[in-house]
Design a protein around this motif. Structure first.
Motif, PDB file in Angstrom:
ATOM      1  N   ASP A  16       5.288   0.739   9.542  1.00 31.57           N
ATOM      2  CA  ASP A  16       5.577   2.145   9.301  1.00 31.57           C
ATOM      3  C   ASP A  16       6.955   2.367   8.721  1.00 31.57           C
ATOM      4  OD1 ASP A  16       5.321   5.139  10.204  1.00 31.57           O
ATOM      5  OD2 ASP A  16       7.089   4.677  10.945  1.00 31.57           O
ATOM      6  N   GLY A  19       8.441   3.063   2.996  1.00 28.23           N
ATOM      7  CA  GLY A  19       8.682   4.171   2.534  1.00 28.23           C
ATOM      8  C   GLY A  19       9.938   5.040   3.158  1.00 28.23           C
ATOM      9  N   HIS A  20      10.471   4.498   4.271  1.00 27.25           N
ATOM     10  CA  HIS A  20      11.729   5.130   4.530  1.00 27.25           C
ATOM     11  C   HIS A  20      12.843   4.751   3.613  1.00 27.25           C
ATOM     12  CE1 HIS A  20      10.637   6.761   8.729  1.00 27.25           C
ATOM     13  NE2 HIS A  20       9.401   6.007   8.542  1.00 27.25           N
ATOM     14  N   LYS A 153       9.745   9.333   6.248  1.00 25.21           N
ATOM     15  CA  LYS A 153       9.391   8.613   4.923  1.00 25.21           C
ATOM     16  C   LYS A 153       9.781   9.530   3.695  1.00 25.21           C
ATOM     17  CE  LYS A 153       5.362   6.218   6.722  1.00 25.21           C
ATOM     18  NZ  LYS A 153       5.579   4.617   6.753  1.00 25.21           N
ATOM     19  N   VAL A 156       4.927   7.781   0.779  1.00 24.63           N
ATOM     20  CA  VAL A 156       3.991   7.358   1.516  1.00 24.63           C
ATOM     21  C   VAL A 156       3.033   6.270   0.795  1.00 24.63           C
ATOM     22  CG1 VAL A 156       1.975   7.919   2.836  1.00 24.63           C
ATOM     23  CG2 VAL A 156       3.686   9.309   2.798  1.00 24.63           C
ATOM     24  N   TRP A 204       2.852   4.617  -4.582  1.00 25.57           N
ATOM     25  CA  TRP A 204       2.753   5.410  -3.568  1.00 25.57           C
ATOM     26  C   TRP A 204       2.027   6.776  -3.844  1.00 25.57           C
ATOM     27  CZ3 TRP A 204       6.157   3.572  -0.114  1.00 25.57           C
ATOM     28  CH2 TRP A 204       7.290   3.083  -0.705  1.00 25.57           C
TER      29      TRP A 204
END
Length: 205
Positions: A16, A19-20, A153, A156, A204
């Motif tokens: 998870d 993308g942050h 994010k 993604v 992405w």
């Protein structure tokens, strides 16, 4: 935000986090990048973990602190960074292996004496690009000091690939476990062959 690092299994968080953004405010510049590669480390049972068998030293103590604590350590004279995962006393960590630069790129390139993908496509490379030269900030908290992690994010991934971790040798069955997660095709992923790079979307959505 700190609870983010305590509310899901470590393997899930390692995916998870892709993308942050990760940001470092230093005297030199503001550096930030999108996380494109991580590795999970599962504590005392994990033969590749710094807390394997319950090892607890002043150096690796940040792993034992609340989720979101910065753990900086040296490997062969290079510096790497983990984020502690899970509640205090459960020494799991996620290694940030690579970033796609957003802010401070010119300074990063100067710090690394490199340009392009080579600037931040590895755990010690992005640390050097960010101008981090010691362990002084090990034990500090994300989003409370120099380092911050975005609550959402900014990108993604089209697809996340799981592979064995890099540099974990002779530690079966842990050597072969798919505990490294990458944004498929992102050219800033470490050791990614040119043929596997997606130079259109960088992987992405």
């Amino acid at each position: 935000m700190q609870k983010y690092f305590e509310t899901a299994p470590t393997m899930d968080l390692a995916q998870d986090m892709l993308g942050h953004t990760f940001t470092y405010q230093s005297d030199q510049d503001t550096f930030s990048g999108i996380i494109v590669e991580t590795e999970a480390y599962l504590g005392p049972d994990d033969m590749a973990s710094h807390s394997y068998n319950g090892r607890h030293t002043p150096a690796n103590d940040p792993l034992y602190q609340v989720g979101g604590t910065i753990y900086i350590y040296s490997i062969h004279s290079w510096l790497d960074m983990d984020i502690s995962i899970q509640k205090a006393g459960t020494p799991n960590g996620i290694l940030i292996r690579a970033l796609q630069p957003l802010e401070g790129i010119a300074t990063m390139e100067k710090n690394r004496n490199r340009t392009g993908f080579e600037t931040t496509n590895g755990p010690a490379k992005w640390m050097s690009a960010f101008g981090i030269k010691n362990k002084d900030l090990s034990g500090t908290m994300l989003n409370e000091g120099n380092f911050s992690f975005s609550s959402k994010k900014v990108q993604v991934p089209q697809e996340i690939l799981a592979t064995p971790r890099i540099g974990v040798k002779n530690k079966e069955p842990w050597t072969s476990k798919n505990m490294r997660f990458i944004v498929k095709g992102n050219p800033y992923v470490s050791k990614l062959p040119k043929r596997d790079m997606n130079l259109d979307t960088y992987g992405w959505l």
